[in-house]
Write a protein that holds these residues in place. Structure first.
Motif, PDB file in Angstrom:
ATOM      1  N   ALA A 286     -14.432  -8.158  -4.417  1.00 17.33           N
ATOM      2  CA  ALA A 286     -14.467  -9.397  -3.458  1.00 17.33           C
ATOM      3  C   ALA A 286     -13.007  -9.807  -3.759  1.00 17.33           C
ATOM      4  CB  ALA A 286     -15.244 -10.383  -3.913  1.00 17.33           C
ATOM      5  N   GLY A 287     -12.347 -10.078  -5.131  1.00 17.16           N
ATOM      6  CA  GLY A 287     -11.038 -10.682  -5.266  1.00 17.16           C
ATOM      7  C   GLY A 287     -10.115  -9.837  -4.501  1.00 17.16           C
ATOM      8  N   ALA A 288     -10.369  -8.380  -4.773  1.00 14.62           N
ATOM      9  CA  ALA A 288      -9.240  -7.497  -4.299  1.00 14.62           C
ATOM     10  C   ALA A 288      -9.076  -7.725  -2.734  1.00 14.62           C
ATOM     11  CB  ALA A 288      -9.420  -5.837  -4.567  1.00 14.62           C
ATOM     12  N   SER A 289     -10.278  -7.814  -2.062  1.00 13.14           N
ATOM     13  CA  SER A 289     -10.346  -7.980  -0.756  1.00 13.14           C
ATOM     14  C   SER A 289      -9.544  -9.232  -0.178  1.00 13.14           C
ATOM     15  CB  SER A 289     -11.884  -7.945  -0.231  1.00 13.14           C
ATOM     16  OG  SER A 289     -12.417  -6.589  -0.344  1.00 13.14           O
ATOM     17  N   ARG A 290      -9.759 -10.197  -1.009  1.00 13.85           N
ATOM     18  CA  ARG A 290      -9.063 -11.250  -0.491  1.00 13.85           C
ATOM     19  C   ARG A 290      -7.431 -11.197  -0.706  1.00 13.85           C
ATOM     20  NH1 ARG A 290     -13.118 -13.968  -3.588  1.00 13.85           N
ATOM     21  NH2 ARG A 290     -11.844 -14.216  -5.499  1.00 13.85           N
TER      22      ARG A 290
ATOM     23  N   ALA B 272      -9.244  -3.404  -7.372  1.00 17.05           N
ATOM     24  CA  ALA B 272     -10.505  -3.584  -7.697  1.00 17.05           C
ATOM     25  C   ALA B 272     -11.276  -3.594  -8.937  1.00 17.05           C
ATOM     26  CB  ALA B 272     -11.592  -2.883  -6.623  1.00 17.05           C
ATOM     27  N   LEU B 273     -10.706  -2.529  -9.875  1.00 20.41           N
ATOM     28  CA  LEU B 273     -11.089  -2.451 -11.158  1.00 20.41           C
ATOM     29  C   LEU B 273     -10.714  -3.751 -11.989  1.00 20.41           C
ATOM     30  CD1 LEU B 273     -12.261  -0.648 -13.509  1.00 20.41           C
ATOM     31  CD2 LEU B 273      -9.850   0.319 -13.700  1.00 20.41           C
TER      32      LEU B 273
ATOM     33  N   ALA C 273      -5.746 -14.624 -10.812  1.00 18.11           N
ATOM     34  CA  ALA C 273      -5.715 -13.499 -11.764  1.00 18.11           C
ATOM     35  C   ALA C 273      -6.379 -13.998 -13.134  1.00 18.11           C
ATOM     36  CB  ALA C 273      -4.416 -12.998 -12.071  1.00 18.11           C
ATOM     37  N   VAL C 274      -5.975 -15.368 -13.266  1.00 18.62           N
ATOM     38  CA  VAL C 274      -6.702 -15.860 -14.642  1.00 18.62           C
ATOM     39  C   VAL C 274      -8.056 -16.122 -14.104  1.00 18.62           C
ATOM     40  CG1 VAL C 274      -6.792 -18.012 -15.770  1.00 18.62           C
ATOM     41  CG2 VAL C 274      -4.514 -17.045 -15.564  1.00 18.62           C
ATOM     42  N   ARG C 275      -8.618 -16.675 -12.871  1.00 18.69           N
ATOM     43  CA  ARG C 275      -9.775 -16.789 -12.725  1.00 18.69           C
ATOM     44  C   ARG C 275     -10.628 -15.506 -12.901  1.00 18.69           C
ATOM     45  NH1 ARG C 275      -8.179 -20.001  -8.832  1.00 18.69           N
ATOM     46  NH2 ARG C 275      -8.543 -18.365  -7.020  1.00 18.69           N
ATOM     47  N   SER C 276     -10.186 -14.349 -12.213  1.00 21.83           N
ATOM     48  CA  SER C 276     -10.818 -13.092 -12.401  1.00 21.83           C
ATOM     49  C   SER C 276     -11.114 -12.607 -13.893  1.00 21.83           C
ATOM     50  CB  SER C 276     -10.067 -12.153 -11.658  1.00 21.83           C
ATOM     51  OG  SER C 276      -8.725 -11.736 -12.565  1.00 21.83           O
ATOM     52  N   GLY C 277     -10.302 -13.304 -15.057  1.00 18.02           N
ATOM     53  CA  GLY C 277     -10.516 -12.757 -16.159  1.00 18.02           C
ATOM     54  C   GLY C 277      -9.503 -11.828 -16.497  1.00 18.02           C
ATOM     55  N   TRP C 278      -8.875 -11.125 -15.591  1.00 17.89           N
ATOM     56  CA  TRP C 278      -7.840 -10.163 -15.924  1.00 17.89           C
ATOM     57  C   TRP C 278      -6.521 -10.756 -16.956  1.00 17.89           C
ATOM     58  CZ3 TRP C 278      -3.734  -7.801 -12.247  1.00 17.89           C
ATOM     59  CH2 TRP C 278      -3.386  -6.516 -12.632  1.00 17.89           C
ATOM     60  N   ALA C 279      -6.316 -11.978 -16.481  1.00 10.44           N
ATOM     61  CA  ALA C 279      -5.030 -12.448 -16.879  1.00 10.44           C
ATOM     62  C   ALA C 279      -5.493 -13.836 -17.623  1.00 10.44           C
ATOM     63  CB  ALA C 279      -4.014 -12.985 -15.881  1.00 10.44           C
ATOM     64  N   GLU C 280      -4.631 -14.385 -18.365  1.00 13.82           N
ATOM     65  CA  GLU C 280      -4.580 -15.664 -19.127  1.00 13.82           C
ATOM     66  C   GLU C 280      -3.326 -16.007 -19.165  1.00 13.82           C
ATOM     67  OE1 GLU C 280      -4.326 -15.954 -23.578  1.00 13.82           O
ATOM     68  OE2 GLU C 280      -5.129 -13.617 -23.416  1.00 13.82           O
ATOM     69  N   PRO C 281      -3.295 -17.389 -18.914  1.00 18.34           N
ATOM     70  CA  PRO C 281      -1.947 -17.991 -18.648  1.00 18.34           C
ATOM     71  C   PRO C 281      -0.898 -18.350 -20.058  1.00 18.34           C
ATOM     72  CG  PRO C 281      -3.491 -19.821 -18.776  1.00 18.34           C
ATOM     73  CD  PRO C 281      -4.194 -18.578 -18.866  1.00 18.34           C
ATOM     74  N   PHE C 282       0.343 -18.394 -19.846  1.00 13.28           N
ATOM     75  CA  PHE C 282       1.101 -18.637 -20.990  1.00 13.28           C
ATOM     76  C   PHE C 282       2.073 -19.706 -20.308  1.00 13.28           C
ATOM     77  CE2 PHE C 282       3.858 -15.130 -19.194  1.00 13.28           C
ATOM     78  CZ  PHE C 282       5.039 -15.810 -19.425  1.00 13.28           C
ATOM     79  N   LEU C 283       2.717 -20.624 -21.655  1.00  8.25           N
ATOM     80  CA  LEU C 283       3.741 -21.393 -21.334  1.00  8.25           C
ATOM     81  C   LEU C 283       4.893 -20.966 -22.455  1.00  8.25           C
ATOM     82  CD1 LEU C 283       1.571 -24.891 -21.739  1.00  8.25           C
ATOM     83  CD2 LEU C 283       2.267 -23.822 -19.534  1.00  8.25           C
TER      84      LEU C 283
ATOM     85  N   ALA D 104       0.874  -1.307  -0.054  1.00  8.67           N
ATOM     86  CA  ALA D 104       0.041  -0.081  -0.034  1.00  8.67           C
ATOM     87  C   ALA D 104       0.945   1.256  -0.002  1.00  8.67           C
ATOM     88  CB  ALA D 104      -0.940  -0.039   1.271  1.00  8.67           C
ATOM     89  N   ALA D 105       1.180   1.770  -1.194  1.00 10.32           N
ATOM     90  CA  ALA D 105       2.138   2.823  -1.326  1.00 10.32           C
ATOM     91  C   ALA D 105       1.420   4.336  -1.600  1.00 10.32           C
ATOM     92  CB  ALA D 105       3.175   2.711  -2.426  1.00 10.32           C
ATOM     93  N   GLY D 106      -0.028   4.153  -1.396  1.00  2.80           N
ATOM     94  CA  GLY D 106      -0.653   5.295  -1.730  1.00  2.80           C
ATOM     95  C   GLY D 106      -0.795   5.714  -3.172  1.00  2.80           C
ATOM     96  N   ARG D 107      -0.623   4.820  -4.103  1.00  9.80           N
ATOM     97  CA  ARG D 107      -0.499   5.234  -5.748  1.00  9.80           C
ATOM     98  C   ARG D 107      -1.946   4.514  -6.104  1.00  9.80           C
ATOM     99  NH1 ARG D 107       5.102   3.308  -5.867  1.00  9.80           N
ATOM    100  NH2 ARG D 107       6.340   5.119  -5.148  1.00  9.80           N
ATOM    101  N   GLY D 108      -2.965   4.556  -5.291  1.00 11.09           N
ATOM    102  CA  GLY D 108      -4.519   3.615  -5.697  1.00 11.09           C
ATOM    103  C   GLY D 108      -4.467   2.410  -6.267  1.00 11.09           C
ATOM    104  N   GLU D 109      -3.550   1.691  -5.441  1.00  9.60           N
ATOM    105  CA  GLU D 109      -3.341   0.224  -5.765  1.00  9.60           C
ATOM    106  C   GLU D 109      -4.730  -0.399  -5.213  1.00  9.60           C
ATOM    107  OE1 GLU D 109       0.676   1.386  -4.378  1.00  9.60           O
ATOM    108  OE2 GLU D 109      -1.228   1.942  -3.818  1.00  9.60           O
ATOM    109  N   ALA D 110      -5.341  -0.127  -4.075  1.00  8.20           N
ATOM    110  CA  ALA D 110      -6.732  -0.725  -4.024  1.00  8.20           C
ATOM    111  C   ALA D 110      -7.702  -0.535  -4.909  1.00  8.20           C
ATOM    112  CB  ALA D 110      -6.995  -0.566  -2.498  1.00  8.20           C
ATOM    113  N   VAL D 111      -7.816   0.719  -5.426  1.00 13.54           N
ATOM    114  CA  VAL D 111      -8.933   0.877  -6.281  1.00 13.54           C
ATOM    115  C   VAL D 111      -8.554   0.156  -7.681  1.00 13.54           C
ATOM    116  CG1 VAL D 111      -9.701   2.935  -7.603  1.00 13.54           C
ATOM    117  CG2 VAL D 111      -9.322   3.128  -5.169  1.00 13.54           C
ATOM    118  N   LEU D 112      -7.441   0.496  -8.320  1.00  9.57           N
ATOM    119  CA  LEU D 112      -6.687  -0.310  -9.516  1.00  9.57           C
ATOM    120  C   LEU D 112      -7.083  -1.734  -9.441  1.00  9.57           C
ATOM    121  CD1 LEU D 112      -3.819   1.856 -10.525  1.00  9.57           C
ATOM    122  CD2 LEU D 112      -6.111   1.700 -11.536  1.00  9.57           C
TER     123      LEU D 112
END
Length: 204
Positions: A105-109, A99-100, A122-132, A89-97
């Motif tokens: 719920a995921g951000a709270s966890r 959550a976006l 991150a993959v379950r949330s839909g923000w990421a996809e895995p790569f090999l 928590a460096a005060g750069r809006g990490e929590a808000v970003l």
């Protein structure tokens, strides 16, 4: 349109400022086992959020601190298995970003779990996809994702995503109608239809 510009955070951010000046090209930000101090990370995060074109992150290994915060400005991530992002928590809006990106719920966890976001979550949330494979290959793949697409249409994508978040239905529809009109004003929809009818790739 050219392939995306690739910025590797392994050596800091000397190429980031130049990449941010390239307004008509998507960006790819690569972080591999990175926890270095990136200097003015707050300024870079804001600049990356304001970049008009899509921004993709490639994550391999444990990425922490300023580098993890910077990746919150990415619209999409490619994450290697067993990689993670560790936020402070460096005060750069990490929590808000966060959550976006992954929902409240995921951000709270993540925050209750010490600020660590695993690749699987991150993959379950839909923000990421895995790569090999290697990060270089993933970065090239991310850079090629938008090849051949209309620059003007891509430049509408990020503002729509960010401004529509949380909007009631009527204002969201009004925003989409305005974007639709802007897209048609470029003349590119006619080329898209002609390419479809001619069974060829469009030439924007």
């Amino acid at each position: 349109m050219s392939d995306g510009l690739i910025v590797d955070l392994a050596g800091g951010t000397p190429g980031m400022e130049a990449a941010l000046e390239a307004r008509g090209t998507p960006l790819v930000v690569v972080a591999t086992n990175t926890s270095t101090d990136l200097g003015d990370a707050g300024h870079l995060t804001k600049a990356l959020l304001r970049h008009p074109m899509p921004v993709t992150g490639v994550v391999s290994g444990r990425v922490a601190g300023d580098a993890a915060t910077l990746l919150l400005a990415c619209d999409h991530l490619l994450m290697a298995r067993r990689s993670s992002l560790a936020f402070g928590a460096a005060g750069r809006g990490e929590a808000v970003l966060l959550a976006l990106r992954i929902g409240q719920a995921g951000a709270s966890r993540v925050w209750f779990g010490g600020g660590k976001l695993t690749a699987s979550e991150a993959v379950r949330s839909g923000w990421a996809e895995p790569f090999l494979g290697e990060p270089d290959g993933a970065a090239r793949r991310a850079g090629e994702r938008y090849r051949g697409l209309s620059v003007e249409a891509l430049a509408l994508l990020r503002p729509l995503l960010y401004h529509e978040a949380g909007l009631p239905l009527d204002p969201a529809w009004a925003l989409e109608r305005a974007a639709f009109a802007l897209a048609f004003d470029t003349g590119h929809p006619a080329e898209g239809v002609a390419a479809f009818l001619g069974k060829r790739k469009p030439r924007f």
